[in-house]
Write a protein that holds these residues in place. Structure first.
Motif: not given
Length: 474
Positions: A164, A168, A327, A329, A349-352
């Motif tokens: 992740s 970024t 990240h 969606q 919002d901060y990783a896959h």
């Protein structure tokens, strides 16, 4: 029949809504709690033995049937087939890979997280949970010296965190590139000791490694600068990855020198501290991390040196807005999550990831129960074990220490042993239920590594393990 009467007939009554999957089963609860207590009360669980696939498959055959095996049948299968094959990484005798030694408070609250079925993706759903997780993330960021405002989320492990953060970094490199379409390739500087998950992440992100040779298994700022100078005209350096506690030897890179080189080139600086980051809580080890405060992204796994159940990894960004840009969606049903983005925090919002357990809550609860000082003392204890083991190895004529330990991993060789000797010794330790220790390698040479994570591992056990290397080859 009027409309209201017809609708009433269509609505099931409360007594009609049944599902055997969801009905309360008092006996099941009691049996599960008994099993839970047994695991909690066992301070020194047996190591266990790996079973053959054919044996396990045969023993489990028929248990998943249309009618089910019932509570007694399922529990019998677990206790008699599955449980004996478990290798307990919570045992003080488990010294391979990177063990996990969760506190009882964190284990109990991990069960609460499961029972409550918390989906920790958005502030809208679980604001209190996310506020507690963010409190822990802020504490970890502060120990690393990152500025106020640093933050992120908890993911399943260092592998997910590395992927992740590098996604970024790539997004930032694309945004800053003058003409990214003309770039032949995106490169990421890594050392020859960097964790395997980084290589896999680069493959998934269509980036290529720029491998920096190490000195004493440690990447330095000088070596990084030299590697960067070899980049071609079509290369874009998207990130530099430093390691704060390598998995094989526990080595901390020259974080300060690497940070300087990354700043000089305007390159994203990621620190993989999945294993070692917990040692920031030890006063004796914190100076080794000088330079980590310059990280653009950072991964620390509390399920390693911070005594939390699997799977729990803290992913922290210096500027979380950059990760949110990479990240977040977007979909019609997700739009309500982002109506008040300046004040609300959505871990999705901060990783896959999207759906996620509230992985950080067990750590928050345990630390709230016991206090930060107890964690600092427990981490110091693991470092003391490593220093003790290193001293005992130096004092033993037929053993040679590979290098002085930075943290809590101790690597050594036994004079005269071949690779098969190490494996035979490892099997004997497990057969005797003394310890679980697997051989490893440095280059082409086999060796042994002891990974100390459990504060309950005793100095006496260390002496006993080392004493088994005496005499002839196994």
């Amino acid at each position: 029949m009027d409309k209201e009467t017809g609708m009433a007939q269509l609505r099931p009554s409360r007594s009609d809504a049944k599902s055997p999957l969801h009905e309360h089963d008092a006996e099941l609860v009691e049996q599960a709690l008994d099993l839970f207590r047994l695991h909690l009360e066992d301070k020194d669980p047996t190591i266990g033995q790996m079973q053959l696939p054919s044996d396990l498959n045969s023993a489990l055959e028929g248990l998943l049937s249309p009618e089910g095996a019932g509570l007694s049948g399922a529990l019998k299968a677990f206790k008699e087939i599955i449980e004996p094959s478990l290798i307990s990484c919570s045992s003080p005798r488990f010294l391979s890979f990177i063990p996990s030694a969760p506190s009882q408070a964190s284990i109990l609250f991990d069960a609460v997280v499961s029972a409550a079925n918390l989906n920790g993706i958005s502030w809208i759903e679980n604001s209190g949970v996310i506020a507690a997780e963010n409190q822990i993330l802020s504490l970890l960021a502060a120990y690393a010296g990152l500025p106020p405002g640093a933050g992120g989320c908890f993911v399943g492990g260092g592998t997910a965190g590395n992927l992740s953060s590098l996604a970024t970094a790539r997004r930032e490199a694309e945004r800053r590139a003058i003409s990214p379409r003309n770039a032949e390739r995106y490169r990421v500087a890594v050392s020859d000791q960097t964790h395997s998950s980084v290589s896999n992440s680069l493959r998934l992100l269509n980036m290529e490694p720029l491998v920096v040779p190490t000195e004493d298994y440690r990447m330095t700022g000088a070596a990084l600068r030299q590697a960067i100078s070899s980049l071609g005209d079509g290369d874009i350096l998207a990130a530099v990855v430093a390691t704060a506690g390598s998995t094989n030897l526990g080595v901390i890179d020259d974080l300060s020198g690497i940070a300087d080189a990354a700043r000089e080139t305007g390159t994203w600086f990621h620190v993989d501290a999945a294993y070692g980051g917990g040692a920031l809580f030890a006063d004796t080890a914190r100076p080794l991390f000088k330079g980590i405060e310059h990280a653009d992204s950072l991964v620390i796994d509390p399920h390693k040196l911070l005594f939390t159940p699997y799977d729990c990894s803290a992913l922290i960004y210096r500027d979380p807005s950059l990760a949110r840009d990479a990240h977040t969606q977007h979909a019609a049903y997700l739009d309500p999550m982002h109506n008040n983005q300046d004040q609300e925090w959505n871990p999705s919002d901060y990783a896959h990831h999207m759906s996620r357990r509230a992985r950080g809550l067990p750590l928050w609860f345990s630390m709230a129960v016991h206090g930060i000082d107890a964690y600092c003392q427990a981490v110091e204890r693991t470092l003391e074990m490593a220093q003790y083991a290193a001293r005992r190895i130096r004092e033993t004529e037929h053993l040679s220490l590979l290098r002085e330990p930075d943290l809590s991993i101790v690597a050594f060789r036994r004079e005269g042993w071949t690779e098969s000797s190490y494996y035979a010794w490892s099997r004997k330790l497990q057969e005797d239920q003394l310890a679980f220790i697997l051989p490893s390698r440095v280059g082409d040479s086999p060796m042994v590594r002891l990974a100390f994570v459990n504060p309950l591992t005793s100095f006496h056990l260390i002496d006993t393990i080392l004493s088994t290397t005496e005499g002839q080859s196994p």
